[in-house]
Design an enzyme around this catalytic site. Sequence first.
Site, PDB file in Angstrom:
ATOM      1  N   ASP A  33       0.818  -1.201   0.000  1.00 51.59           N
ATOM      2  CA  ASP A  33       0.000   0.000   0.000  1.00 51.59           C
ATOM      3  C   ASP A  33       0.854   1.255   0.000  1.00 51.59           C
ATOM      4  OD1 ASP A  33      -2.418  -1.297  -0.023  1.00 51.59           O
ATOM      5  OD2 ASP A  33      -2.667  -1.283   2.147  1.00 51.59           O
ATOM      6  N   LYS A  55      -3.531   3.629  -2.889  1.00 57.12           N
ATOM      7  CA  LYS A  55      -4.572   4.520  -3.393  1.00 57.12           C
ATOM      8  C   LYS A  55      -4.109   5.965  -3.204  1.00 57.12           C
ATOM      9  CE  LYS A  55      -8.149   1.134  -2.215  1.00 57.12           C
ATOM     10  NZ  LYS A  55      -7.151   0.086  -1.896  1.00 57.12           N
ATOM     11  N   MET A 170      -8.042   7.421  10.495  1.00 52.01           N
ATOM     12  CA  MET A 170      -8.348   7.960   9.168  1.00 52.01           C
ATOM     13  C   MET A 170      -9.431   9.027   9.230  1.00 52.01           C
ATOM     14  SD  MET A 170      -8.360   4.270   7.190  1.00 52.01           S
ATOM     15  CE  MET A 170      -9.564   3.619   8.365  1.00 52.01           C
TER      16      MET A 170
END
Length: 487
Positions: A33, A55, A170
């Site tokens: 990631d 991402k 997050m």
Amino acid sequence: MTVYLVGAGPGAPDLLTLRGAEVLAGADVVVYDRLSVATLLDLAPAEAELISVGKQPGGPRTSQDEINALLVARGRAGQQVVRLKGGDPFVFARGGEEAAALAAAGVAFEIVPGITSAVAVPAYAGIPVTMRYSSTSFTVVTGHEDPAKGEGSVNWDAVAALGGTVVVLMGAARCRPICDRLITAGMAPDTPAAAVQWGTRPRQYTLRATLSTLADLGPQPPATIVIGEVAAADLAWFENRPLFGRRIVVTRAQPQAAALAAALRRRGAEAVELPAIAFEPPEDIDRLMRAAAEVGFYDWVVFTSPTGVARFFEHLRDARALGGVQVAAIGPGTAAALAERNVVADLVPEQYVAEALLEALSDEAGPDGPGRVLIPRAETARDVLPDGLAAAGWRVDVVPAYRTVAPDPDPDAAALLADAEVITFTSSSTVTNFVDAYGANAAPQVVATIGPITTATARDRGLEVAVEATEHTVPGLVAALETFFTD
């Protein structure tokens, strides 16, 4: 083969578990990631395929379905696949979806838990998520869901009513609506709150406020938000390290750079490895092989670097050949390399330079006068030691054990150097190669050297040296940097 879903931990590379490091070392493929620490990829074999599926905000995305399909395909191909995920693979990391896809496809998998940022990041900021009597529970909540829209599965009323500590992962981008929603649900506006950005890394920064004022400070991702009485605790330790937040370039050759980089990281620095030197076999390897075979004919073998030790012992067939030979090392690093091969240096000078070694050896002549000396060293090096010994009557054989070469310039070097505050040099060769490749003006503001010989070369090449180690060793260089930044 097996697909391993590995938790990379909260960010600091040394918080990877032993099991995680073990499976990475045997990986054929690493699927990682965006927030995985880049240096962890160095634990994989050099020939392993590295596939980024991170991402990027506002950029290309690899969908979860595509990631699942990739893991299944590589697992079915018989490869050992490591899926490296930030934190823990089963804590807001969609590891459960990946495991379900592998199970449905009949592909063997293993879960390697990671240290979750929900606990580790507050700990690195000096915030315990529980405290006896005041906070006896903690709740971990995803910040991806927007409480202002009334959507999702988070019951914010229940979260507020539970008491204890609330940890939001997050949630930096939605900090204000999250805090407002918790106040609406009944939490006191003056409840202590903190946001820890880039937790466990040298860039870590802790914002401290209250539930009603935290959003005003504008926390930026990646951040872990802590809400509750414990957020008022300030048991800082990580951010108090002597080199915390310093970005320091290490120019040593690989793998020698690892020891210096690790020492810097233990003191809170961000170590950036930009090798300015590499080692190759000498052009005439036969001379080294003959010297190793005939070592018993010498009175002394003198080693001037750990690399010289390593290359010489590669060709020493029987350590008993050293039985009647005395061994000298230029410094403790070289002596340590000998000790790793169960050889104790008979002589290490008080100052770790060739001049001091020459002076020390001058007192070691036998009853019949100076004897025969073998010096396995770099193909190109200063001749202070062999010339001085020869002038004193020693019979000296200098044998090239390795060549120092300049690696190809790093295309990312400009960005790395622009962001760095310090650059370290541990030999004249690292200075020369760096300046030849990047220019003296590319060096960061603070130049640090391991000793006077390296300093002299740096100044000759147009660098202004701010730090010089008193003890000419890697620990001495680190200590000099600590003194420079703390005095």
